[in-house]
Design a protein around this motif. Structure first.
Motif, PDB file in Angstrom:
ATOM      1  N   THR A 118       0.830  -1.212   0.000  1.00 16.81           N
ATOM      2  CA  THR A 118       0.000   0.000   0.000  1.00 16.81           C
ATOM      3  C   THR A 118       0.859   1.254   0.000  1.00 16.81           C
ATOM      4  O   THR A 118       0.605   2.200  -0.758  1.00 16.81           O
ATOM      5  N   PHE A 119       1.893   1.294   0.849  1.00 20.26           N
ATOM      6  CA  PHE A 119       2.722   2.495   0.914  1.00 20.26           C
ATOM      7  C   PHE A 119       3.697   2.590  -0.261  1.00 20.26           C
ATOM      8  O   PHE A 119       3.795   3.630  -0.912  1.00 20.26           O
ATOM      9  N   ALA A 120       4.409   1.504  -0.528  1.00 20.70           N
ATOM     10  CA  ALA A 120       5.463   1.567  -1.546  1.00 20.70           C
ATOM     11  C   ALA A 120       4.910   1.898  -2.930  1.00 20.70           C
ATOM     12  O   ALA A 120       5.570   2.590  -3.711  1.00 20.70           O
ATOM     13  N   PHE A 121       3.705   1.432  -3.223  1.00 22.19           N
ATOM     14  CA  PHE A 121       3.133   1.671  -4.553  1.00 22.19           C
ATOM     15  C   PHE A 121       1.908   2.576  -4.488  1.00 22.19           C
ATOM     16  O   PHE A 121       1.023   2.493  -5.346  1.00 22.19           O
ATOM     17  N   CYS A 122       1.860   3.435  -3.471  1.00 25.24           N
ATOM     18  CA  CYS A 122       0.788   4.429  -3.431  1.00 25.24           C
ATOM     19  C   CYS A 122       1.013   5.446  -4.541  1.00 25.24           C
ATOM     20  O   CYS A 122       2.104   5.541  -5.119  1.00 25.24           O
ATOM     21  N   GLY A 123      -0.026   6.213  -4.833  1.00 25.29           N
ATOM     22  CA  GLY A 123       0.061   7.144  -5.955  1.00 25.29           C
ATOM     23  C   GLY A 123       1.206   8.118  -5.832  1.00 25.29           C
ATOM     24  O   GLY A 123       1.918   8.395  -6.803  1.00 25.29           O
ATOM     25  N   TYR A 124       1.431   8.656  -4.626  1.00 32.83           N
ATOM     26  CA  TYR A 124       2.482   9.663  -4.467  1.00 32.83           C
ATOM     27  C   TYR A 124       3.855   9.084  -4.773  1.00 32.83           C
ATOM     28  O   TYR A 124       4.633   9.663  -5.532  1.00 32.83           O
ATOM     29  N   LEU A 125       4.189   7.937  -4.169  1.00 30.98           N
ATOM     30  CA  LEU A 125       5.533   7.400  -4.361  1.00 30.98           C
ATOM     31  C   LEU A 125       5.791   6.981  -5.799  1.00 30.98           C
ATOM     32  O   LEU A 125       6.916   7.102  -6.296  1.00 30.98           O
ATOM     33  N   VAL A 126       4.756   6.487  -6.472  1.00 27.67           N
ATOM     34  CA  VAL A 126       4.940   6.103  -7.875  1.00 27.67           C
ATOM     35  C   VAL A 126       5.077   7.341  -8.754  1.00 27.67           C
ATOM     36  O   VAL A 126       5.938   7.416  -9.634  1.00 27.67           O
ATOM     37  N   ALA A 127       4.252   8.351  -8.505  1.00 27.41           N
ATOM     38  CA  ALA A 127       4.268   9.542  -9.353  1.00 27.41           C
ATOM     39  C   ALA A 127       5.479  10.431  -9.086  1.00 27.41           C
ATOM     40  O   ALA A 127       5.896  11.187  -9.972  1.00 27.41           O
ATOM     41  N   ILE A 128       6.074  10.334  -7.890  1.00 30.52           N
ATOM     42  CA  ILE A 128       7.184  11.217  -7.551  1.00 30.52           C
ATOM     43  C   ILE A 128       8.491  10.712  -8.145  1.00 30.52           C
ATOM     44  O   ILE A 128       9.570  11.263  -7.846  1.00 30.52           O
ATOM     45  N   THR A 129       8.444   9.716  -9.012  1.00 36.88           N
ATOM     46  CA  THR A 129       9.630   9.364  -9.796  1.00 36.88           C
ATOM     47  C   THR A 129      10.065  10.536 -10.668  1.00 36.88           C
ATOM     48  O   THR A 129      11.155  10.498 -11.245  1.00 36.88           O
ATOM     49  N   ASN A 130       9.223  11.573 -10.763  1.00 36.42           N
ATOM     50  CA  ASN A 130       9.627  12.770 -11.515  1.00 36.42           C
ATOM     51  C   ASN A 130      10.495  13.708 -10.682  1.00 36.42           C
ATOM     52  O   ASN A 130      10.923  14.749 -11.177  1.00 36.42           O
ATOM     53  N   ASN A 131      10.768  13.357  -9.410  1.00 34.44           N
ATOM     54  CA  ASN A 131      11.626  14.190  -8.567  1.00 34.44           C
ATOM     55  C   ASN A 131      12.295  13.284  -7.540  1.00 34.44           C
ATOM     56  O   ASN A 131      11.727  12.995  -6.483  1.00 34.44           O
ATOM     57  N   SER A 132      13.489  12.844  -7.862  1.00 31.99           N
ATOM     58  CA  SER A 132      14.163  11.814  -7.070  1.00 31.99           C
ATOM     59  C   SER A 132      14.398  12.234  -5.627  1.00 31.99           C
ATOM     60  O   SER A 132      14.421  11.389  -4.729  1.00 31.99           O
ATOM     61  N   THR A 133      14.582  13.523  -5.391  1.00 31.42           N
ATOM     62  CA  THR A 133      14.865  14.006  -4.035  1.00 31.42           C
ATOM     63  C   THR A 133      13.824  13.509  -3.043  1.00 31.42           C
ATOM     64  O   THR A 133      14.157  12.977  -1.971  1.00 31.42           O
ATOM     65  N   TYR A 134      12.559  13.640  -3.399  1.00 29.83           N
ATOM     66  CA  TYR A 134      11.484  13.328  -2.457  1.00 29.83           C
ATOM     67  C   TYR A 134      11.207  11.832  -2.404  1.00 29.83           C
ATOM     68  O   TYR A 134      10.726  11.331  -1.384  1.00 29.83           O
ATOM     69  N   LEU A 135      11.522  11.113  -3.471  1.00 29.41           N
ATOM     70  CA  LEU A 135      11.404   9.657  -3.434  1.00 29.41           C
ATOM     71  C   LEU A 135      12.486   9.061  -2.543  1.00 29.41           C
ATOM     72  O   LEU A 135      12.215   8.171  -1.726  1.00 29.41           O
ATOM     73  N   LEU A 136      13.724   9.533  -2.678  1.00 32.33           N
ATOM     74  CA  LEU A 136      14.828   9.004  -1.881  1.00 32.33           C
ATOM     75  C   LEU A 136      14.564   9.190  -0.391  1.00 32.33           C
ATOM     76  O   LEU A 136      14.832   8.294   0.413  1.00 32.33           O
TER      77      LEU A 136
END
Length: 376
Positions: A118-136
């Motif tokens: 649920t957390f790892a593949f939630c919409g935010y974490l998947v969509a934030i691949t456009n900004n690595s800073t916040y994914l990391l």
């Protein structure tokens, strides 16, 4: 299974050799990682970055992530391949961290796996691949909280080192706000964790953990603080700080997915309607394309609250989650403005939507506790 899940979810990236290139991943991540690898390969410290305006401190630019361990991948792999491995490792860390945290709270394996997915593949974490800073940074939060819970329950030198290292990893990802938030949540865990002992012990262990994380993150934090002190970082006004706020209509995305998104030009709602619905100027002007979590997770999280209604800490955690949600909504509510005015250290931060992963994580963890409660 946890190791295989990221490769299966991002099958196209693994099978085709494609790379993540959306947004700042293309504009910031790859250029800074290429610069870092070129300097380190030449046995030079990447102190100064000359390609942004008149140049700036590379180490001091916290979003460059000069000390993140995944930078080492760029010394042995091509730029694109190292980037793909970096992104996939974030999802693996989010999965393992959430799973371990749920198991620490006696959630059955199936429920812990559900929370992790649920957390790892939630919409935010998947969509934030456009900004690595916040994914990391966001992907390291569950593991950091897991290490904090273990240390607070049974302090030891090894657990202190692990907790401090994971706190420093959040800072190394490049999100200063995320680092501040995760320290705040370590304090929250120390307050509500029933096995943390007396209040004196809670204060001492919490202070030790936060101080250790700060010391290990000092090579990143001190240059960044010096750079911030010489300029005017972040938001200069409340209006600018709330520019990317979560529109109230998008709360339905938590259950339904991004129903206003334009998937391959097939949107059924006209653009002019969406532009009026989303205050930031239409769906193309939001911070992240999806905040989806899933109806099952929301229902299970509600079940966790109902079954824990007689426990004060459950209402404390629910109140904190509601506060985070109110902050995400930005100018739709006055809460963000109050925090901005009353808490000066908050003012350099901007964009309320950047707090969405904390809302998503809260629902994912609540789902795990709800799973356990339903089985019991």
């Amino acid at each position: 299974l946890l190791v295989l899940l990221p490769a299966g979810f991002f099958f196209r990236a693994v099978a085709s050799g494609g790379v993540f290139i959306a947004g700042d991943t293309l504009r910031v991540f790859y250029p800074t990682r290429a610069f870092w690898a070129a300097r380190v390969s030449a046995l030079e410290l990447p102190e100064w970055f000359p390609y942004d305006g008149f140049g700036q401190s590379f180490v001091g630019a916290i979003n460059a992530g000069a000390f993140h361990p995944t930078s080492l991948l760029h010394l042995v792999l091509p730029l694109g391949a190292a980037g793909t491995v970096t992104f996939l490792s974030c999802y693996l860390l989010a999965l393992v961290g959430t799973y371990a945290l749920m198991r620490e709270y006696r959630v059955p394996r199936a429920g812990a796996l559900f929370s992790a997915i649920t957390f790892a593949f939630c919409g935010y974490l998947v969509a934030i691949t456009n900004n690595s800073t916040y994914l990391l940074s966001a992907s390291a939060v569950p593991a950091t909280l897991w290490a904090a819970v273990r240390f607070l329950r049974a302090p030891s030198v090894g657990r202190l080192a692990a907790g401090g290292a994971l706190l420093a990893l959040v800072a190394a990802g490049g999100d200063a706000q995320g680092f501040a938030m995760v320290n705040g949540f370590v304090v929250l865990v120390a307050c509500v964790e029933p096995a943390a002992g007396t209040w004196r012990r809670r204060v001492v262990t919490c202070a030790l953990l936060v101080a250790t994380g700060g010391l290990l993150a000092a090579p990143q934090l001190l240059p960044a603080a010096a750079l911030a002190g010489s300029g005017e970082p972040g938001a200069r006004s409340l209006a600018e700080a709330q520019r990317f706020a979560l529109a109230p209509l998008r709360l339905w995305e938590l259950f339904m997915g991004p129903f206003l998104a334009d998937v391959e030009g097939m949107r059924g709602i006209p653009e002019e309607v969406v532009r009026n619905l989303v205050p930031s100027g239409g769906f193309g002007r939001v911070w992240v394309d999806s905040v989806y979590v899933g109806t099952p997770a929301c229902v299970l999280a509600l079940a966790a609250l109902i079954t824990s209604a007689r426990q004060p800490r459950a209402w404390v955690l629910a109140g904190v989650w509601l506060l985070l949600l109110a902050l995400c909504l930005g100018n739709a509510l006055p809460v963000y403005g109050w925090v901005y005015q009353l808490l000066p250290p908050w003012r350099p931060f901007r964009y309320p939507e950047k707090l969405v992963p904390w809302v998503s994580l809260g629902l994912a963890l609540g789902a795990g506790w709800g799973w356990r409660a339903c089985l019991e």
